[in-house]
Scaffold this motif. Structure first.
Motif, PDB file in Angstrom:
ATOM      1  N   PRO A 160       0.822  -1.225   0.000  1.00 31.96           N
ATOM      2  CA  PRO A 160       0.000   0.000   0.000  1.00 31.96           C
ATOM      3  C   PRO A 160       0.851   1.269   0.000  1.00 31.96           C
ATOM      4  O   PRO A 160       0.506   2.252  -0.669  1.00 31.96           O
ATOM      5  N   LEU A 161       1.980   1.222   0.725  1.00 27.38           N
ATOM      6  CA  LEU A 161       2.807   2.427   0.819  1.00 27.38           C
ATOM      7  C   LEU A 161       3.328   2.846  -0.560  1.00 27.38           C
ATOM      8  O   LEU A 161       3.296   4.031  -0.935  1.00 27.38           O
ATOM      9  N   SER A 162       3.790   1.869  -1.329  1.00 30.03           N
ATOM     10  CA  SER A 162       4.349   2.207  -2.642  1.00 30.03           C
ATOM     11  C   SER A 162       3.258   2.736  -3.574  1.00 30.03           C
ATOM     12  O   SER A 162       3.463   3.709  -4.294  1.00 30.03           O
ATOM     13  N   LEU A 163       2.071   2.107  -3.548  1.00 32.96           N
ATOM     14  CA  LEU A 163       0.989   2.572  -4.425  1.00 32.96           C
ATOM     15  C   LEU A 163       0.537   3.981  -4.043  1.00 32.96           C
ATOM     16  O   LEU A 163       0.268   4.816  -4.909  1.00 32.96           O
ATOM     17  N   LEU A 164       0.474   4.237  -2.738  1.00 32.73           N
ATOM     18  CA  LEU A 164       0.076   5.577  -2.296  1.00 32.73           C
ATOM     19  C   LEU A 164       1.103   6.604  -2.749  1.00 32.73           C
ATOM     20  O   LEU A 164       0.743   7.693  -3.213  1.00 32.73           O
ATOM     21  N   SER A 165       2.384   6.259  -2.629  1.00 31.20           N
ATOM     22  CA  SER A 165       3.407   7.224  -3.037  1.00 31.20           C
ATOM     23  C   SER A 165       3.345   7.455  -4.545  1.00 31.20           C
ATOM     24  O   SER A 165       3.565   8.567  -5.020  1.00 31.20           O
ATOM     25  N   LEU A 166       3.007   6.414  -5.296  1.00 30.19           N
ATOM     26  CA  LEU A 166       2.871   6.577  -6.747  1.00 30.19           C
ATOM     27  C   LEU A 166       1.739   7.561  -7.063  1.00 30.19           C
ATOM     28  O   LEU A 166       1.870   8.416  -7.942  1.00 30.19           O
ATOM     29  N   GLY A 167       0.639   7.427  -6.314  1.00 26.33           N
ATOM     30  CA  GLY A 167      -0.471   8.360  -6.507  1.00 26.33           C
ATOM     31  C   GLY A 167      -0.065   9.781  -6.191  1.00 26.33           C
ATOM     32  O   GLY A 167      -0.387  10.720  -6.937  1.00 26.33           O
ATOM     33  N   VAL A 168       0.688   9.950  -5.116  1.00 24.85           N
ATOM     34  CA  VAL A 168       1.139  11.292  -4.732  1.00 24.85           C
ATOM     35  C   VAL A 168       2.074  11.857  -5.810  1.00 24.85           C
ATOM     36  O   VAL A 168       2.011  13.030  -6.167  1.00 24.85           O
TER      37      VAL A 168
END
Lengths: 516, 362
Positions: free
Chosen positions: B68-76
């Motif tokens: 989840p952390l990597s996907l969230l950072s990708l969104g940001v």
């Protein structure tokens, strides 16, 4: 030179990365003296004065005031030593009054005694015989009046050495005269005045001594009576050059059956806050360099944006080769094959993406339609090889010094940045090329190259709209010159016969001249 | 006197050296803090690594945080690339989870092959919508996106809390406010022993790298991020680009929410993000807004988070230690940015000292 200098800078060095903006500069100014600091763009004048006024810190060298070594960390330190600077653009709060602006940041008490303040301001204004309207709001003042407020503010803070950075560049000729009158009175009061300029006539009009900077070195200082224009020009550029810019022949007269290349008729642009263009009409022919003169902010930028489709034109017509292009944004212009090249005023703000590579920048305009026409629209990916090839071609053809197409544009020098932008716009083979202040901030060598480029395009039949500030360049390079004043286009003159004074008068609004 | 001088040019090598040195300095500073708290820094660091990489189990746990952390950072990253300051990844995570959970709870009898793709699409739509609303407000009314994206977090979390305590409460569990568990067909299957969220994340990262680096859309985003005026000058449809980039960015965050709800929680709760939406902003910055680096940085942060959860048990050190370490690393790495372009110069001149004291005594 035996007298004790009032303010003295010795061996000042200041570097910005690889650039040595000041390379051991010596400079001294006495009381009761107007000292002109002369030099080309980039010669280090402004850097030197920013050090003197505490905006920058020098890497080496010393500053003395009244023989005492001082060290300024902030502009406030400099002001405490009596040194203040008037920048080209006023740093005033529009919504506040003159007296509030003067008091802001100087009064240490919480409440401001307006009565006392007003008396003080009038006293100062009177002693220099300046006009003061302490209660007037800043937004209601003209540029020249705002500058006067800046000067008053400096004196209110006890400044005795005043540095003015190209103060006349934003003024009309009559406002400039008023400023000079004020400067002479300040000289009589025993103040030291440093006038940064690159205009020779100002130097001879008003200054007592002159120092010339070239490439970060102070190379010449002389009383004004002991020198002349030719000598100063030589010192500035390092060799005696003629200020004559080669002007190629005028384009042949257009057949009357053909419409002019660009035909602007009575256009109005603006929003609720005011008009940016007030019924401007203008024609540019193929193979012509058409100059626009005017005090900065007279509507030049809005005119360029209106043609390029970046500003909404509310009435009037804009035609290119007879075709109505009013209301066409850059995207639609490209789609309909309207070929207008545009080199905007502030290249890094608009026109280029500084963080991106040269390739990324040269493909900007045509990446949708393909750079060579082979790559039709509707595809998902862009063609990186084509972009690199175009970048390579532009780098070679325009002699851009860059490590390669992948170099971010912001790492290039000013002249090379301009060449990337001009190269891109010229390689698109435009019918009309708009260039706003294309040589601003460039040295003589780069400027000459740009003029040659523009002349070459002119010979290829491109119509060029050249927004300029230097009248010598405008009159030397252009075929016709139009003058803009307060968002109107007031006259169009033949640049071969027009006199500088005539254009100056038109810029200031003194007298009318017959439209050509 | 101490001053900064601009360096002549920048180099990639220097940037990497700087990052490396700053992380070392950050770890040393953390060690000092840990020592102050009365623990042995070496032992703590060793335990952090043991707790996140020391066994297959702990490695799996670390990966579960990283997804989840990597996907969230990708969104940001998609939002920050065009200078849209999105601090609402947290909310977009929940919006995506909510949209997916709606389908899961509404259609428990559908087959997994039908339900999971639908949930995936719904989560993109939910997260995208939650990010597109602030973008639209910015576009039409010039409303500051930083504030709106932040406030949208609270709205969605409260909506889910209301659903959890009210309309969507599992009636079969008396007195305890939880939503019904998903049916098996709404739960992501596992691949190589870890739920298949990692496959989805890797696929989305690959897609993002291609979209940002190779496509015309990505090119336009890059121009817009570097100079919005230039994008307008070139005739880009900047409004459309803003909406598209924010919707995609929000969509990525939404997918993270879907994966978490489906694979980990097997249900929806209003307390399942662990603040990752905010940590992701730090990850995005540390990665220099580059997707490939974001994968690396989110692995580091996952190690840190997982390791600190472990030392909480093994050494009795409060979990907040991880916040301290995160904060210190951020401070040093981002703070050291200045040294890439500037050089610190310390000059000592007696005269300067004298002049200063003279002036002071005046």
């Amino acid at each position: 030179m035996d007298e004790l200098a009032y303010v003295e800078l010795k061996g000042i060095v200041k570097t910005f990365g690889a650039l040595r903006a000041n390379d051991g500069v010596d400079f001294r100014v006495n009381r009761g003296e107007i000292h002109a600091l002369l030099g080309e763009n980039g010669s280090g004048k402004t850097t030197l004065m920013n050090i003197l006024t505490g905006l920058y810190r020098q890497d080496a060298g010393d500053v003395f005031v009244d023989g005492r070594r001082v060290f300024f960390r902030t502009p406030k330190d400099a002001i405490d030593s009596g040194i203040g600077m008037i920048h080209q653009h006023a740093n005033l709060v529009d919504a506040l009054s003159v007296e509030e602006n003067i008091a802001a940041g100087t009064e240490r008490t919480f409440w401001i005694d307006k009565k006392k303040l007003r008396v003080r301001i009038s006293e100062i204004a009177e002693s220099y015989r300046m006009l003061a309207r302490p209660a007037a709001k800043i937004y209601s003042l003209s540029v020249g009046e705002k500058q006067a407020v800046e000067i008053l503010k400096a004196f209110y803070r006890g400044v005795t050495t005043l540095v003015l950075d190209e103060p006349t560049s934003v003024l009309t000729p009559s406002e400039a005269d008023a400023l000079f009158l004020n400067l002479r009175r300040m000289r009589e009061c025993g103040h030291a005045i440093v006038l940064i300029t690159h205009k020779l006539n100002e130097v001879f009009d008003i200054s007592d001594r002159v120092t010339v900077l070239r490439k970060g070195n102070s190379i010449f200082t002389s009383p004004i009576g002991a020198t002349n224009r030719t000598e100063l020009t030589e010192k500035m550029v390092g060799r005696a050059i003629s200020l004559n810019i080669p002007r190629t022949a005028a384009p042949p007269a257009r057949e009357t059956s053909r419409p002019p290349l660009l035909d602007i008729c009575e256009i109005v642009a603006g929003d609720g806050r005011g008009r940016f263009l007030d019924r401007v009409s203008l024609q540019v022919e193929s193979g012509e360099i058409h100059g626009i003169a005017g005090v900065a902010g007279s509507g030049q930028r809005e005119l360029c944006d209106a043609i390029a489709g970046l500003t909404l034109v509310t009435s009037g017509s804009v035609r290119l080769n007879g075709r109505d292009i009013r209301g066409m944004g850059p995207g639609r212009q490209r789609a309909y094959g309207v070929k207008i090249g545009y080199v905007p005023e502030d290249r890094m703000e608009m026109g280029l993406a500084g963080d991106m590579s040269i390739s990324g920048n040269v493909m900007l305009r045509d990446f949708l339609t393909g750079l060579t026409g082979s790559n039709g629209p509707g595809k998902i990916f862009f063609n990186a090889d084509e972009a690199d090839a175009l970048a390579d071609r532009i780098i070679k053809k325009y002699d851009i010094s860059a490590p390669g197409p992948a170099e971010p544009v912001k790492n290039l020098s000013g002249g090379n940045i301009q060449k990337v932008l001009l190269g891109r716009e010229i390689e698109r083979r435009p019918d009309l090329l708009i260039t706003a202040y294309p040589v601003r901030g460039l040295d003589i060598g780069a400027s000459t190259y740009i003029f040659e480029l523009l002349n070459r395009e002119k010979e290829n039949g491109v119509g060029i709209l050249f927004i300029g500030e230097d009248l010598d360049i405008l009159l030397g390079l252009c075929d016709r010159v139009s003058v803009m004043r307060s968002h109107k286009l007031v006259a169009t003159l033949d640049a071969r016969t027009a006199a500088k004074t005539e254009i100056g008068a038109l810029m200031a609004g003194h007298s009318g001249a017959p439209a050509l | 006197m101490i001053s900064f001088q601009k360096r002549a040019g920048t180099s990639k090598g220097r940037a990497w050296t700087r990052q490396f040195i700053s992380i070392i300095v950050a770890l040393l500073t953390c060690a000092a803090v840990i020592a102050l708290l009365g623990y042995n820094p070496l032992e703590v660091y060793r335990q952090i690594f043991a707790g996140s990489l020391g066994s297959l189990y702990s490695f799996k746990e670390m990966i579960l945080t990283m997804i989840p952390l990597s996907l969230l950072s990708l969104g940001v990253i998609f939002c920050l690339r065009i200078q849209f300051v999105n601090i609402g990844a947290e909310g977009q995570f929940y919006a995506g989870a909510l949209a997916a959970s709606y389908l899961a709870l509404r259609h428990p009898d559908m087959s997994a092959a039908g339900l999971l793709p639908l949930m995936f699409a719904a989560s993109i739509a939910g997260g995208g919508l939650w990010c597109a609303i602030p973008a639209l407000l910015k576009l039409k009314l010039d409303v500051n996106e930083t504030l709106v994206t932040l406030m949208m977090n609270y709205i969605i979390i409260k909506i889910i809390a209301w659903l959890q305590f009210g309309p969507w409460k599992d009636p079969t569990i008396k007195g305890y406010p939880v939503m019904p568990a998903f049916s098996d067909s709404a739960i992501l299957p596992s691949v190589l022993g870890i739920h298949s969220g990692w496959v989805i994340a890797l696929a989305l990262f690959a897609a993002a790298v291609i979209v940002l680096g190779r496509t015309r859309f990505g090119y336009q985003l890059a121009v817009m991020g570097s100079s919005p005026q230039t994008a307008r000058y070139a005739g880009f449809k900047t409004g459309l680009l803003l909406m598209a980039a924010t919707a995609i960015g929000g969509g990525f965050c939404g997918v993270a929410g879907f994966i978490q709800a489906s694979a980990i929680e097997n249900s929806l709760t209003y307390q399942m993000s662990n603040g990752w939406g905010f940590t992701a902003i730090a990850v995005a910055w540390l990665a220099g807004l580059r997707p490939a680096q974001a994968l690396l940085v989110s692995a580091l942060f996952a190690i840190l988070l997982q390791g600190c959860a472990y030392i909480q048990i093994s050494l009795g050190i409060p979990f907040f230690m991880s916040n301290i370490i995160q904060g210190i690393i951020l401070f040093f790495v981002l703070g050291s940015d200045v040294f890439t372009n500037y050089r610190l110069v310390i000059r000592r001149t007696k005269d300067t000292q004298n002049a200063l004291s003279e002036r002071g005594g005046k």
